[in-house]
Motif scaffolding. Structure first.
Motif, PDB file in Angstrom:
ATOM      1  N   MET A  78     -23.252 -36.196  34.245  1.00 15.21           N
ATOM      2  CA  MET A  78     -23.800 -34.944  33.740  1.00 15.21           C
ATOM      3  C   MET A  78     -24.458 -35.144  32.381  1.00 15.21           C
ATOM      4  O   MET A  78     -25.555 -34.625  32.119  1.00 15.21           O
ATOM      5  N   ALA A  79     -23.819 -35.922  31.529  1.00 18.65           N
ATOM      6  CA  ALA A  79     -24.367 -36.162  30.195  1.00 18.65           C
ATOM      7  C   ALA A  79     -25.649 -36.990  30.258  1.00 18.65           C
ATOM      8  O   ALA A  79     -26.642 -36.674  29.589  1.00 18.65           O
ATOM      9  N   ASP A  91     -27.690 -37.308  32.804  1.00 13.89           N
ATOM     10  CA  ASP A  91     -28.745 -36.487  33.410  1.00 13.89           C
ATOM     11  C   ASP A  91     -29.374 -35.572  32.371  1.00 13.89           C
ATOM     12  O   ASP A  91     -30.602 -35.430  32.296  1.00 13.89           O
ATOM     13  N   SER A  92     -28.523 -34.941  31.570  1.00 14.09           N
ATOM     14  CA  SER A  92     -29.025 -34.028  30.535  1.00 14.09           C
ATOM     15  C   SER A  92     -29.883 -34.770  29.518  1.00 14.09           C
ATOM     16  O   SER A  92     -30.950 -34.285  29.112  1.00 14.09           O
ATOM     17  N   ALA A 140     -33.812 -34.197  28.792  1.00 11.26           N
ATOM     18  CA  ALA A 140     -34.219 -33.881  27.421  1.00 11.26           C
ATOM     19  C   ALA A 140     -35.249 -34.884  26.908  1.00 11.26           C
ATOM     20  O   ALA A 140     -36.289 -34.504  26.356  1.00 11.26           O
ATOM     21  N   LEU A 157     -36.815 -26.862  28.052  1.00 12.78           N
ATOM     22  CA  LEU A 157     -35.618 -27.626  28.376  1.00 12.78           C
ATOM     23  C   LEU A 157     -34.405 -26.714  28.479  1.00 12.78           C
ATOM     24  O   LEU A 157     -33.583 -26.856  29.396  1.00 12.78           O
ATOM     25  N   LEU A 166     -32.507 -26.880  32.081  1.00  6.64           N
ATOM     26  CA  LEU A 166     -31.260 -27.621  32.172  1.00  6.64           C
ATOM     27  C   LEU A 166     -30.150 -26.858  32.889  1.00  6.64           C
ATOM     28  O   LEU A 166     -29.475 -27.435  33.767  1.00  6.64           O
ATOM     29  N   TYR A 188     -30.813 -26.934  36.582  1.00  8.52           N
ATOM     30  CA  TYR A 188     -30.608 -28.267  37.152  1.00  8.52           C
ATOM     31  C   TYR A 188     -29.121 -28.540  37.356  1.00  8.52           C
ATOM     32  O   TYR A 188     -28.716 -29.037  38.419  1.00  8.52           O
ATOM     33  N   LEU A 189     -28.308 -28.242  36.353  1.00  6.64           N
ATOM     34  CA  LEU A 189     -26.873 -28.526  36.464  1.00  6.64           C
ATOM     35  C   LEU A 189     -26.216 -27.696  37.570  1.00  6.64           C
ATOM     36  O   LEU A 189     -25.360 -28.194  38.304  1.00  6.64           O
ATOM     37  N   CYS A 224     -39.440 -36.384  34.449  1.00 11.27           N
ATOM     38  CA  CYS A 224     -38.010 -36.150  34.705  1.00 11.27           C
ATOM     39  C   CYS A 224     -37.541 -36.900  35.947  1.00 11.27           C
ATOM     40  O   CYS A 224     -36.435 -37.469  35.963  1.00 11.27           O
TER      41      CYS A 224
END
Length: 471
Positions: free
Chosen positions: A45-46, A48-49, A53, A74, A78, A81-82, A142
């Motif tokens: 998750m981190a 991907d973020s 970004a 963003l 974001l 997306y999550l 992305c």
């Protein structure tokens, strides 16, 4: 940690190591992977973020020379997306063990996020303020960054969680032998393990072996399955009983209705949406083909009639979907007096029953074109397992006598063409082996139908219309 003496081969960790005869077994067998999986999900998750970004801020700086607008976009993208990644299993067990699955689900989540933003912009009537170039550049950047990040982080996940990201224990209690890679295999006889629910010490001993396991599979004789099942129910663990009938019957799942339990052994390969899509495609293609090929069909019909004044079409009963019989249409290619309505004798290369025009239309597969009528009537589909004559033999046996799986072909409509045909499985079945290849291809087609596979088979059919086994 508790230790127990270990006899030769009483426990093995299949791939990568086998314990030596004098090695001592430590309990628990493995550390817990639950926290490591959670850490890996958080890591994915981190990263991907950070990937999103870095991509969006980089594109914003390159296109607009400013990070403020890119930062706003963003913050909008974001969360979507999550949410999409959680919905599409981008943070799941398969995503930890398969880089292909991981990348594919991340891209699907990204597409869902961008699509949602575009719809929101449209309904908010601000879509004219969004640059198409900016959207395209952001999506491309992305996507590329997500693919790179997911690929590069996979080796780290494998080191943290192992190749399967699960601890699996197999208890061999005298049932059928089971070997699963990267699982712990324990012999209950060597370690005196018994599913005795009235013995607290035995339950404690079993619990030591099951500690930190994500799945426990027990292979035992039928008479001990109930005891093991009740023991596993009290172990706060995913427990499974090995049953070979699941494989032999092809069990798909289990169901409980009121006070009755049942094994699900069959299900239609297509749901309502799949059947509607396939039927719509059949009608569109068969209708268009019938109109386009009308001059050819009329010409062939005239030539057949002129050669021996016999009927133009040959009709024969075949078995279709749900094992229902239907009449299949073909251009007649054999002499009227020698027609084989039962199909007991397959056509051969120098078959004396075939007419001159019949040899040509069989060689080019034109004799099959009247089956467009069957498709329009709903008896057949453009793509599917080819229907066989009821009297067809593979060697000296009926087709369904050669392989008990044969009738599984009838769970879908038969087709003008199929996976077996484009792989070259055509012609006479002089031996049982001649049937096995085409049957395997048909069963493969039934497993996981998609419209794109149908399209691929249709295009591939054009390359085998003229075939050395088409006689």
């Amino acid at each position: 940690m508790t230790t127990l003496d270990l006899e030769a081969q009483s426990a093995t960790r299949a791939n990568p190591r086998t314990l030596s005869p004098r090695e001592r077994l430590k309990l628990p067998l493995a550390p817990s992977l639950e926290h490591r999986r959670l850490q890996c999900y958080a890591l994915l998750m981190a990263t991907d973020s950070l990937a999103l970004a870095g991509s969006m801020l980089g594109v914003g700086s390159a296109l607009h020379g400013s990070l403020s607008m890119a930062f706003q976009h963003l913050l909008l993208l974001l969360p979507f997306y999550l949410i999409g990644a959680l919905s599409f299993d981008a943070y799941s067990l398969p995503a930890l063990t398969s880089v292909r699955f991981s990348r594919r689900r991340a891209l699907i989540s990204l597409v869902a996020a961008f699509t949602t933003l575009i719809f929101l912009a449209f309904f908010a009537k601000v879509s004219d303020q969004i640059s198409r170039v900016s959207i395209g550049a952001n999506f491309a950047a992305c996507s590329l960054m997500l693919l790179m990040v997911r690929s590069s982080i996979q080796p780290l996940i494998a080191r943290l969680c192992g190749p399967t990201a699960q601890n699996v224990l197999i208890l061999d209690d005298g049932g059928m032998p089971v070997r699963i890679p990267h699982a712990w295999h324990i012999s209950t006889r060597d370690h005196l393990l018994v599913p005795n629910r009235s013995d607290p010490h035995m339950l404690d001993r079993l619990a030591m072996f099951m500690t930190n396991m994500d799945r426990v599979l027990v292979s035992c004789p039928p008479e001990r399955r109930m005891e093991w099942a009740m023991t596993l129910k009290g172990a706060n663990i995913t427990g499974e009983i090995i049953d070979q009938t699941v494989m032999s019957m092809g069990v798909l799942g289990a169901r409980r209705i009121d006070n009755t339990g049942s094994l699900v052994v069959s299900a239609g390969p297509l749901g309502l949406r799949g059947r509607a899509t396939k039927r719509a495609m059949d009608l569109a293609i068969a209708g268009s083909a019938a109109l386009f090929l009308a001059p050819l069909l009329l010409t062939v019909a005239l030539l057949i009639s002129l050669e021996d004044r016999g009927p133009v079409f040959f009709k024969q009963q075949r078995q279709g979907r749900n094992n229902r019989l239907f009449w299949i249409y073909k251009f007649r290619s054999m002499r009227v007096a020698q027609l084989d309505s039962a199909g007991a004798r397959s056509a051969s290369k120098d078959d004396d029953r075939i007419t001159r025009i019949g040899r040509l239309i069989r060689r080019t597969s034109i004799d099959e074109l009247p089956q467009l009528i069957n498709v329009l009537r709903g008896d057949m589909s453009i793509v599917g397992p080819r229907p066989h004559a009821l009297g067809s033999l593979a060697g000296t046996k009926r087709f369904w006598e050669v392989d008990p799986r044969y009738n599984q072909r009838h769970s879908l409509k038969p087709g003008l063409t199929g996976l077996a045909q484009v792989r070259g499985f055509r012609g006479a079945t002089d031996t049982e082996a001649d049937l096995s290849g085409r049957l395997q291809a048909d069963l493969e087609y039934l497993d996981g139908w998609t419209i794109w596979r149908d399209v691929q088979i249709m295009f591939a059919t054009f390359t085998v219309l003229i075939h050395d086994r088409a006689f």
